[in-house]
Every structure is written in structure tokens, then in C-alpha cells.
Motif scaffolding. Structure first.
Motif, PDB file in Angstrom:
ATOM      1  N   LEU A  69       0.834  -1.206   0.000  1.00 25.35           N
ATOM      2  CA  LEU A  69       0.000   0.000   0.000  1.00 25.35           C
ATOM      3  C   LEU A  69       0.870   1.257   0.000  1.00 25.35           C
ATOM      4  O   LEU A  69       0.637   2.190  -0.765  1.00 25.35           O
TER       5      LEU A  69
ATOM      6  N   ILE B 113       1.170   4.005  -3.047  1.00 23.34           N
ATOM      7  CA  ILE B 113       0.908   5.442  -2.898  1.00 23.34           C
ATOM      8  C   ILE B 113       2.100   6.247  -3.412  1.00 23.34           C
ATOM      9  O   ILE B 113       1.940   7.250  -4.116  1.00 23.34           O
TER      10      ILE B 113
ATOM     11  N   LEU C 230      -3.336  -0.387  -6.598  1.00 21.56           N
ATOM     12  CA  LEU C 230      -3.654   0.408  -5.403  1.00 21.56           C
ATOM     13  C   LEU C 230      -5.115   0.224  -5.004  1.00 21.56           C
ATOM     14  O   LEU C 230      -5.450   0.084  -3.819  1.00 21.56           O
ATOM     15  N   ALA C 231      -5.996   0.205  -6.008  1.00 18.69           N
ATOM     16  CA  ALA C 231      -7.431   0.020  -5.737  1.00 18.69           C
ATOM     17  C   ALA C 231      -7.682  -1.354  -5.117  1.00 18.69           C
ATOM     18  O   ALA C 231      -8.428  -1.478  -4.140  1.00 18.69           O
ATOM     19  N   CYS C 232      -7.041  -2.392  -5.664  1.00 17.42           N
ATOM     20  CA  CYS C 232      -7.250  -3.752  -5.140  1.00 17.42           C
ATOM     21  C   CYS C 232      -6.681  -3.898  -3.738  1.00 17.42           C
ATOM     22  O   CYS C 232      -7.300  -4.532  -2.869  1.00 17.42           O
TER      23      CYS C 232
ATOM     24  N   SER D 289      -6.351  -1.511  -1.546  1.00 19.02           N
ATOM     25  CA  SER D 289      -7.263  -0.768  -0.653  1.00 19.02           C
ATOM     26  C   SER D 289      -8.498  -1.591  -0.355  1.00 19.02           C
ATOM     27  O   SER D 289      -8.959  -1.656   0.786  1.00 19.02           O
ATOM     28  N   LEU D 290      -9.034  -2.236  -1.401  1.00 17.03           N
ATOM     29  CA  LEU D 290     -10.216  -3.078  -1.216  1.00 17.03           C
ATOM     30  C   LEU D 290      -9.916  -4.228  -0.276  1.00 17.03           C
ATOM     31  O   LEU D 290     -10.706  -4.573   0.619  1.00 17.03           O
ATOM     32  N   ASP D 291      -8.734  -4.819  -0.455  1.00 18.93           N
ATOM     33  CA  ASP D 291      -8.293  -5.921   0.413  1.00 18.93           C
ATOM     34  C   ASP D 291      -8.242  -5.467   1.863  1.00 18.93           C
ATOM     35  O   ASP D 291      -8.712  -6.157   2.785  1.00 18.93           O
ATOM     36  N   PHE D 292      -7.695  -4.267   2.067  1.00 23.92           N
ATOM     37  CA  PHE D 292      -7.605  -3.727   3.417  1.00 23.92           C
ATOM     38  C   PHE D 292      -8.989  -3.493   4.013  1.00 23.92           C
ATOM     39  O   PHE D 292      -9.246  -3.795   5.186  1.00 23.92           O
ATOM     40  N   ILE D 293      -9.886  -2.949   3.198  1.00 20.61           N
ATOM     41  CA  ILE D 293     -11.237  -2.638   3.687  1.00 20.61           C
ATOM     42  C   ILE D 293     -11.960  -3.919   4.074  1.00 20.61           C
ATOM     43  O   ILE D 293     -12.573  -4.013   5.141  1.00 20.61           O
TER      44      ILE D 293
ATOM     45  N   TYR E  71     -10.521  -5.268   7.183  1.00 15.03           N
ATOM     46  CA  TYR E  71     -10.962  -4.481   8.335  1.00 15.03           C
ATOM     47  C   TYR E  71     -12.354  -4.906   8.779  1.00 15.03           C
ATOM     48  O   TYR E  71     -12.620  -5.093   9.976  1.00 15.03           O
TER      49      TYR E  71
END
Lengths: 386, 101
Positions: free
Chosen positions: A237, A241, A264-266, A268-272, A275
Motif C-alpha cells: 500500500l 501510494i 492500489l485500488a485492489c 485498498s479493497l483488500d484492506f477494507i 478491516y
């Protein structure tokens, strides 16, 4: 009362950005570039007499999106095998079912390009002309207007001295590419501000390692794999960035740029998703809410096959990290090897010899009053001139 | 000075730019009709928000009715649709309030 005459004619093409869209319109004496951001519009006018060049060059965006949609099409095909069943395939289906259609549409729309309009004081990219076919249609509409507006300037420009040239790409006459007197350079090298850094290689390498770790974690769930996986994802991540921030200043291939954004989008999605999974566990085990380490162990030791959603999430992580990582690493390394040297500042140099005045500009034979290189200056006192 | 086929004095040019009567000098416009329509329609997804946004949409419609529209399309259709939607929503809330009382 008659209909009000339309002031602007729409030029084909629509450029979409993250928020809003870009369109091009043709007025009586200028081109209007409109940037629409949902609730406001920004206008830029380029008068026909001021336009010096409209340059297009091929990009690899079509290829990049073909790889992405192609990969998702393969996923969709695998999911359609009858042996594959379970609730976990639902989220993957949602993501992958439009992929075959999008792949077909991407291919049918033809090659992608980047179009830049130059005047004496500015250069403006035209995102609405991102497909070569659309760009050609647009140029066919615009060129006659520019030609008409610059007719007088052209006549003046054909005096001795290096000023203008027409550069057809392949020697074949292409009315969309030539213009009476104005300068068209069929290919424009992107101004290289800086060579691409290694952050792209680092990002995609981290993704590959994360993908391999996730693959092993799929079958052998243990904290010794999950914890480094989280660290690797965090590192990806951060690299993503940095890579996206540096793209603006570096000369990077179009494909690598796009893959960086997708990665980056994937991530971020993985992180979300991770979470929300964590929060779900916290709600299930409220007594452990204050003991994050215990919760982390719980997540790490849980088998992905326990729930359909967890399995789908793991497969998504594995797929995007391996596919994007390997593609990006290959392209990123190639980009580093082939990084061009610094480009010359300013527009491309004008070739020395102007061609003879084309009929389309003057409509007649060259004006005998104008000096040409072959004739040389005319002596008004010579007997030939009477 | 000559501007877009018209002969204007510098003061007229400056005034025209400020009041947005000279389209050729305008580089940026806020599309209040879209704002009004978004305020009237989008909150329908979360219905209870319309108690706030319907009056806001009506205010924007009335306040900016004469504002310069988009250079490309100058119609007031969106304003009209926004006004209709917001009036229906306000009417609905008023009816609900009366029924509750």
C-alpha cells in the motif's frame, strides 16, 4: 420564432476521469474544451488561428485493459465449471461476470491513443480523443476549420526560411493528418521529466510475494503466514501510494501507470474487507475486543474454508496479487531498461525545407510575388520581368 | 476593443466578465440546475433526508433561477424538475406531519 442556432457542435469522444468527464466542442472560430465535474464546468478555448499542432501517439491502454478483463474472463470461465460450487463464488461472480463483455467492447473500440493540442503558449491533452478512430473523426471535422482560419497565415509563412512542414507517417496521403501549411508531427515523444524509479518494481514484487504467501495460507492457516502477509500488504500500500505520487513527474509507460492504479485500488479493497472481517470478529468475541493480539491469532488460525465469504476473499487476494504483480513486474522492469534519455525541452524542431504551396491552401498556382527557394529573389529591373 | 465580432470598451468587457454576460470570457460556471436536481432527487435513496434537502433544492432553484447556465445548453428543464420533485417531497412531509398530529 425560429430555433436558436446551435453555437457549438459536439466533437465525437468522451474522456472520463475519476470525477467528471471531458468533451470537445467546435464553435465558429474556436475549439471549446469542457471539463465537467458533476456540478461545474471549466472551459478552455483554442482559437483555430492559434493552433499550431495536434499530435497523436499510440498508447498501450487497450492492451492493459485487455489483460485485466482477460484475467477476469478466465476467472468467470473457471467459476462456470459445474464442479465449482458454493456461496463463496458469489462475490467472485459479481466481479467477473461483466468481464467477457467488457473485453469484447474494449477490443472492438480499436487502438487507444493520446492526443495533445499545441498552441504557441500551451499544450493541452485532449482526453476525449483516447481512441484512434475517434481522434481521426475529430480531426476530420476540425482540420478544415483550422485550414480556413490559417489561410492568410500560411501564405505569409511560405516565404523563404524554415517554418513549416507536413510530415505524413507512412508516405500515404492521409487527409486527416495533413493540413495546408500548419505543422503536424505524427508522433510526439512524451517529455521525460525523470527516469522511472524502482518503486514500481518494489510494489509488484511485494504483491507477488504477498500472493504466494496468501496461496500457502489458503491451505496452511497459521499466524506465521498471516502476520507477514499483513506487513507485506501494508508495504504494498505504501509503495503503491509513492508510485502513484511519483507518476506525475516520471516518464512511465501507460500500462505501468494503469496497473499501479489498479493495484492500489485492489490493495485498498483488500484492506477494507480485512478491516470489516476483523470488526465482525470483534463483535462475535466481545470479550477479546481489548486484546488485539488474541483477535489477530483468531483471524490467523481460522481456515478460509470455514465460510464462503472468507474463501472468496482469499481467492480474490491471491488472484489480484499474482496477476497484477507478475504483469506489473514484467512491464515495470521493461520500463526501467528502456527508459529514454531526457527529451528536448519545448516542441519538436521544425524541418528545414518547406514544401511547395499546396493547391488546397491557395487554390491556384503559387503566387509569383512570393519568393521561393528555387526562384530566388526577383529582380524588378531585369528584362525578364519587363 | 474587438471581441468575438463585437466592438466593446474595456469597462464593458470587465463588466461582462463579472456578470457572465460575455460567454467568450467565461472559463468556469457552477451548474446550479444540476445542484438543485441532485438535492431534490438523490436523497430519495435515504428518504428521511428529503426533509432537509427538499427545501434546500427549492431555495437553490429560486435563488439561482437567473444565474448563467452552461455555455453549451442553456435550458431550465432541470430547475423545473427539481422544483416539482421538491414540492412533492415537501407536500408529502407536510401531509405526514398533519396525519401524525
Amino acid at each position: 420564432m425560429g430555433k436558436r442556432e446551435k453555437e457549438y457542435e459536439r466533437i465525437p469522444g468522451k474522456g472520463k476521469k475519476f470525477i467528471g468527464k471531458h468533451t470537445l466542442w467546435m464553435g465558429k472560430d474556436h475549439l471549446l474544451y469542457v471539463e465537467f465535474t458533476g456540478f461545474s464546468e471549466t472551459y478552455k478555448r483554442f482559437y483555430f488561428k492559434d493552433i499550431r499542432a495536434i499530435a497523436t501517439h499510440d498508447t498501450s491502454r487497450r492492451k492493459t485493459w485487455s489483460i485485466v478483463w482477460g484475467s477476469l474472463t478466465i476467472v468467470a470461465l473457471l467459476l462456470s465449471i459445474p464442479a465449482v460450487s458454493g456461496y463463496w463464488i458469489i462475490p467472485l461472480w459479481i466481479v467477473s461476470w461483466p468481464a467477457p463483455l467488457l473485453l469484447l467492447i474494449n477490443w472492438l473500440r480499436g487502438p487507444t491513443c493520446r492526443c495533445v493540442l499545441s498552441t504557441a503558449v500551451t499544450r493541452q491533452e485532449l482526453p476525449s480523443l483516447h481512441r484512434l478512430r475517434t481522434a481521426r473523426k475529430a480531426l476530420n471535422m476540425v482540420i478544415p476549420k483550422i485550414e480556413e482560419a490559417q489561410r492568410d497565415i500560411v501564405a505569409e509563412a511560405f516565404k523563404p526560411g524554415p517554418r513549416i512542414a507536413i510530415l505524413p507517417e507512412s508516405g500515404q496521403e492521409d487527409p486527416a493528418r495533413t493540413m495546408g501549411g500548419a505543422f503536424f508531427h505524427p508522433t510526439v515523444k512524451r517529455e521525460a521529466a525523470r527516469e522511472p524509479s524502482k518503486v514500481y518494481v518494489i510494489l509488484f514484487a511485494l504483491l507477488i510475494v504477498y500472493g504466494l504467501l496468501s496461496t500457502i495460507d489458503l491451505f496452511f492457516s497459521h499466524a506465521i503466514l498471516s502476520v507477514p502477509g499483513i506487513i507485506l500488504l501494508g508495504g504494498s500500500l505504501v509503495s503503491g501510494i509513492i508510485a502513484v505520487a511519483r507518476q506525475l513527474e516520471e516518464n512511465v509507460k501507460e500500462a505501468v501507470r494503469s496497473l499501479t492504479w489498479i493495484a492500489l485500488a485492489c490493495i485498498s479493497l483488500d484492506f477494507i474487507i480485512g478491516y470489516f472481517t476483523f470488526m465482525h470478529l470483534v463483535m462475535k468475541h466481545p470479550k477479546l475486543a481489548h486484546n488485539h493480539w488474541a483477535l489477530l491469532m483468531l483471524v490467523a488460525d481460522a481456515s478460509p474454508f470455514d465460510s464462503g465469504f472468507s474463501l472468496g476473499y482469499h481467492i480474490f487476494s491471491v488472484l489480484f496479487s499474482l496477476v497484477l504483480g507478475s504483469t506489473g513486474l514484467l512491464l515495470g522492469k521493461a520500463s526501467l531498461r528502456k527508459a529514454p534519455g531526457p527529451a528536448p525541452a519545448g516542441p519538436p524542431p521544425v524541418p528545414a525545407l518547406p514544401p511547395p504551396i499546396p493547391k488546397s491552401v491557395t487554390g491556384n498556382q503559387p503566387d509569383p510575388g512570393l519568393e521561393t527557394e528555387e526562384q530566388g529573389p526577383r529582380d524588378p529591373f531585369s528584362r525578364e520581368n519587363g | 476593443m474587438d471581441l468575438n465580432g463585437r466592438h466593446l470598451c474595456p469597462l464593458c468587457v470587465e463588466t461582462g466578465q463579472e456578470k457572465k454576460t460575455l460567454k467568450c470570457l467565461d472559463n468556469y460556471r457552477v451548474l446550479y440546475d444540476r445542484v438543485a436536481l441532485a438535492l431534490a432527487v438523490a436523497p430519495l435513496l435515504v428518504f428521511w433526508l428529503t426533509v432537509l434537502t427538499a427545501p434546500m433544492a427549492l431555495y437553490v432553484t429560486v435563488r439561482y433561477w437567473k444565474a448563467a447556465p452552461s455555455i453549451l445548453r442553456g435550458s431550465k428543464v432541470r430547475f423545473v424538475i427539481a422544483a416539482v420533485f421538491s414540492l412533492i417531497e415537501i407536500g408529502g412531509w407536510a401531509t405526514l406531519l398533519l396525519l401524525c398530529l
